[in-house]
Design a protein around this motif. Structure first.
Motif, mmCIF file in Angstrom:
data_model
loop_
_atom_site.group_PDB
_atom_site.id
_atom_site.type_symbol
_atom_site.label_atom_id
_atom_site.label_comp_id
_atom_site.label_asym_id
_atom_site.label_seq_id
_atom_site.Cartn_x
_atom_site.Cartn_y
_atom_site.Cartn_z
ATOM 1 N N LYS A 118 0.818 -1.214 0.000
ATOM 2 C CA LYS A 118 0.000 0.000 0.000
ATOM 3 C C LYS A 118 0.852 1.264 0.000
ATOM 4 C CE LYS A 118 -4.122 2.001 0.510
ATOM 5 N NZ LYS A 118 -5.212 1.889 -0.483
ATOM 6 N N LYS A 119 2.053 1.187 0.554
ATOM 7 C CA LYS A 119 2.909 2.370 0.642
ATOM 8 C C LYS A 119 3.328 2.871 -0.731
ATOM 9 C CE LYS A 119 4.807 1.240 5.197
ATOM 10 N NZ LYS A 119 6.031 0.872 5.959
ATOM 11 N N THR A 120 3.559 1.977 -1.659
ATOM 12 C CA THR A 120 4.001 2.379 -2.995
ATOM 13 C C THR A 120 2.936 2.153 -4.063
ATOM 14 O OG1 THR A 120 5.004 0.192 -3.307
ATOM 15 C CG2 THR A 120 6.428 1.928 -2.477
ATOM 16 N N ASP A 121 1.913 1.376 -3.742
ATOM 17 C CA ASP A 121 0.841 1.075 -4.699
ATOM 18 C C ASP A 121 -0.483 1.414 -4.034
ATOM 19 O OD1 ASP A 121 -0.695 0.129 -6.740
ATOM 20 O OD2 ASP A 121 0.206 -1.862 -6.825
ATOM 21 N N ARG A 122 -0.817 2.710 -4.015
ATOM 22 C CA ARG A 122 -1.952 3.181 -3.211
ATOM 23 C C ARG A 122 -3.307 2.688 -3.723
ATOM 24 N NH1 ARG A 122 -0.294 6.572 0.537
ATOM 25 N NH2 ARG A 122 1.714 7.616 0.323
ATOM 26 N N ASN A 123 -3.388 2.291 -4.969
ATOM 27 C CA ASN A 123 -4.660 1.818 -5.524
ATOM 28 C C ASN A 123 -4.787 0.298 -5.485
ATOM 29 O OD1 ASN A 123 -5.528 4.452 -6.226
ATOM 30 N ND2 ASN A 123 -4.248 4.391 -8.059
ATOM 31 N N ILE A 124 -3.952 -0.354 -4.674
ATOM 32 C CA ILE A 124 -3.936 -1.809 -4.662
ATOM 33 C C ILE A 124 -5.294 -2.399 -4.301
ATOM 34 C CG2 ILE A 124 -3.042 -1.805 -2.295
ATOM 35 C CD1 ILE A 124 -2.380 -4.454 -5.014
ATOM 36 N N GLY A 125 -6.005 -1.775 -3.345
ATOM 37 C CA GLY A 125 -7.315 -2.299 -2.949
ATOM 38 C C GLY A 125 -8.308 -2.268 -4.087
ATOM 39 N N LEU A 126 -8.385 -1.149 -4.801
ATOM 40 C CA LEU A 126 -9.306 -1.016 -5.931
ATOM 41 C C LEU A 126 -8.930 -1.962 -7.063
ATOM 42 C CD1 LEU A 126 -11.660 0.443 -7.322
ATOM 43 C CD2 LEU A 126 -10.025 2.202 -8.065
ATOM 44 N N ILE A 127 -7.637 -2.089 -7.302
ATOM 45 C CA ILE A 127 -7.166 -2.982 -8.371
ATOM 46 C C ILE A 127 -7.547 -4.434 -8.079
ATOM 47 C CG2 ILE A 127 -5.083 -3.932 -9.448
ATOM 48 C CD1 ILE A 127 -3.837 -1.132 -9.107
ATOM 49 N N LEU A 128 -7.346 -4.860 -6.852
ATOM 50 C CA LEU A 128 -7.698 -6.239 -6.487
ATOM 51 C C LEU A 128 -9.199 -6.470 -6.590
ATOM 52 C CD1 LEU A 128 -5.360 -6.840 -3.403
ATOM 53 C CD2 LEU A 128 -5.018 -7.554 -5.775
ATOM 54 N N LEU A 129 -9.982 -5.480 -6.189
ATOM 55 C CA LEU A 129 -11.442 -5.595 -6.291
ATOM 56 C C LEU A 129 -11.875 -5.729 -7.751
ATOM 57 C CD1 LEU A 129 -14.255 -5.531 -5.039
ATOM 58 C CD2 LEU A 129 -14.160 -3.027 -5.155
ATOM 59 N N LEU A 130 -11.277 -4.928 -8.629
ATOM 60 C CA LEU A 130 -11.622 -4.989 -10.052
ATOM 61 C C LEU A 130 -11.269 -6.341 -10.657
ATOM 62 C CD1 LEU A 130 -10.540 -1.420 -11.247
ATOM 63 C CD2 LEU A 130 -12.868 -2.300 -10.921
ATOM 64 N N TRP A 131 -10.113 -6.873 -10.283
ATOM 65 C CA TRP A 131 -9.726 -8.192 -10.780
ATOM 66 C C TRP A 131 -10.675 -9.275 -10.275
ATOM 67 C CZ3 TRP A 131 -6.681 -10.057 -14.452
ATOM 68 C CH2 TRP A 131 -5.710 -9.224 -15.010
ATOM 69 N N PHE A 132 -11.081 -9.165 -9.011
ATOM 70 C CA PHE A 132 -12.012 -10.143 -8.446
ATOM 71 C C PHE A 132 -13.347 -10.123 -9.198
ATOM 72 C CE2 PHE A 132 -15.453 -11.266 -5.540
ATOM 73 C CZ PHE A 132 -15.041 -12.525 -5.105
ATOM 74 N N VAL A 133 -13.854 -8.907 -9.419
ATOM 75 C CA VAL A 133 -15.140 -8.774 -10.104
ATOM 76 C C VAL A 133 -15.038 -9.224 -11.554
ATOM 77 C CG1 VAL A 133 -16.880 -7.125 -10.895
ATOM 78 C CG2 VAL A 133 -15.939 -6.938 -8.582
ATOM 79 N N LEU A 134 -13.975 -8.833 -12.248
ATOM 80 C CA LEU A 134 -13.820 -9.158 -13.667
ATOM 81 C C LEU A 134 -13.668 -10.659 -13.894
ATOM 82 C CD1 LEU A 134 -13.430 -8.165 -16.574
ATOM 83 C CD2 LEU A 134 -10.980 -7.983 -16.100
ATOM 84 N N VAL A 135 -12.683 -11.253 -13.214
ATOM 85 C CA VAL A 135 -12.430 -12.682 -13.423
ATOM 86 C C VAL A 135 -13.562 -13.527 -12.863
ATOM 87 C CG1 VAL A 135 -10.861 -14.596 -12.904
ATOM 88 C CG2 VAL A 135 -9.941 -12.329 -13.426
ATOM 89 N N GLY A 136 -14.033 -13.177 -11.650
ATOM 90 C CA GLY A 136 -15.138 -13.926 -11.061
ATOM 91 C C GLY A 136 -16.408 -13.812 -11.896
ATOM 92 N N GLY A 137 -16.674 -12.617 -12.432
ATOM 93 C CA GLY A 137 -17.866 -12.418 -13.251
ATOM 94 C C GLY A 137 -17.814 -13.205 -14.541
ATOM 95 N N ILE A 138 -16.670 -13.172 -15.223
ATOM 96 C CA ILE A 138 -16.543 -13.925 -16.479
ATOM 97 C C ILE A 138 -16.703 -15.419 -16.237
ATOM 98 C CG2 ILE A 138 -14.926 -14.563 -18.307
ATOM 99 C CD1 ILE A 138 -13.785 -11.746 -18.141
ATOM 100 N N THR A 139 -16.066 -15.915 -15.177
ATOM 101 C CA THR A 139 -16.175 -17.340 -14.847
ATOM 102 C C THR A 139 -17.604 -17.712 -14.494
ATOM 103 O OG1 THR A 139 -13.911 -17.293 -13.987
ATOM 104 C CG2 THR A 139 -15.264 -19.179 -13.392
ATOM 105 N N ALA A 140 -18.279 -16.835 -13.762
ATOM 106 C CA ALA A 140 -19.667 -17.107 -13.385
ATOM 107 C C ALA A 140 -20.568 -17.169 -14.611
ATOM 108 C CB ALA A 140 -20.155 -16.023 -12.417
ATOM 109 N N VAL A 141 -20.350 -16.277 -15.568
ATOM 110 C CA VAL A 141 -21.158 -16.288 -16.796
ATOM 111 C C VAL A 141 -20.942 -17.583 -17.577
ATOM 112 C CG1 VAL A 141 -21.455 -15.199 -19.053
ATOM 113 C CG2 VAL A 141 -21.276 -13.783 -17.004
#
Length: 235
Positions: A24-47
């Motif tokens: 988080k100290k050097t990658d401040r958007n890490i939380g948002l990035i991980l959330l987007l990856w979770f939604v994107l990959v999880g959503g595609i797999t679910a479909v």
């Protein structure tokens, strides 16, 4: 006895939190990035799972499970890579950083930190593997080149004509190798010696090392940060 079982799990969670804070100290958007990856990959797999298994109870359960697991897997992979990159970024340029990174070389590689050094904390580390003898210098480029040249002559005499002696300078200048690419750079070097030769070279180098003074390795954050992050990724 009943309170002993949760300790390893608590340790892993603590390591994950530590790795997240470091990132988080050097990658401040890490939380948002991980959330987007979770939604994107999880959503595609679910479909895909929904189209394959249908709308029945079994299909819905399978779709949810597949979506959650695939999203979680994507998060772990992305987090692992970004956490490692963040750890590198925090220590790049600090004395002793290359020594910590070289410890990531495992089977088939023999690493010895600080085989030569100066009072200004210019250091040469050594790696022995299938490419031959690799001397890794970090510090002031001008002083490190002189130190590497002296060590290269010593190791060439020990290795002989059949064992290549390769020198690498860690840094961001021309002809240097960045800390983040050091391990991959060494692993991609062409294989030149056989395991039997490698063992023979290691035995000869022990005699050379026995004649050296003890090297006071600088104490930087590199080993702690990197190992903590990597332990967290492995669980």
């Amino acid at each position: 006895m009943s309170n002993a079982a949760p300790v390893p799990e608590q340790g892993r969670l603590r390591q994950m939190r530590q790795a997240y804070r470091i990132t988080k100290k050097t990658d401040r958007n890490i939380g948002l990035i991980l959330l987007l990856w979770f939604v994107l990959v999880g959503g595609i797999t679910a479909v895909v799972a929904y189209l394959v298994f249908g709308t029945g109870i079994f299909g819905i359960i399978t779709t949810v499970v597949f979506g959650l697991l695939s999203g979680l897997l994507a998060v772990l992979i992305v987090f692992g890579r970004r956490a490692e990159r963040a750890a590198y970024a925090q220590v790049e340029g600090q004395a002793g950083a290359a020594a910590g990174v070289l410890q990531m070389l495992r089977r088939g590689w023999h690493t010895k930190p600080a085989i030569a050094f100066t009072k200004n904390q210019d250091v040469v580390h050594r790696v022995v593997g299938k490419p031959g003898i690799i001397l890794v210098g970090e510090g002031n480029p001008a002083r490190v080149r002189s130190l590497l040249a002296a060590e290269k002559k010593k190791h060439a005499r020990i290795g002989g004509e059949d064992v290549p002696v390769i020198d690498v300078i860690v840094g961001q200048g021309e002809g240097q190798v960045r800390l983040t690419k050091l391990v991959k750079h060494i692993q991609k070097l062409p294989k030149s010696i056989k395991p039997a030769q490698q063992t023979a070279v290691m035995n000869k180098l022990k005699a050379l090392d026995a004649m050296r003074p003890a090297a006071p390795m600088p104490k930087g954050p590199m080993p702690t940060s990197m190992k903590g992050a990597r332990r967290a990724m492995r669980g």
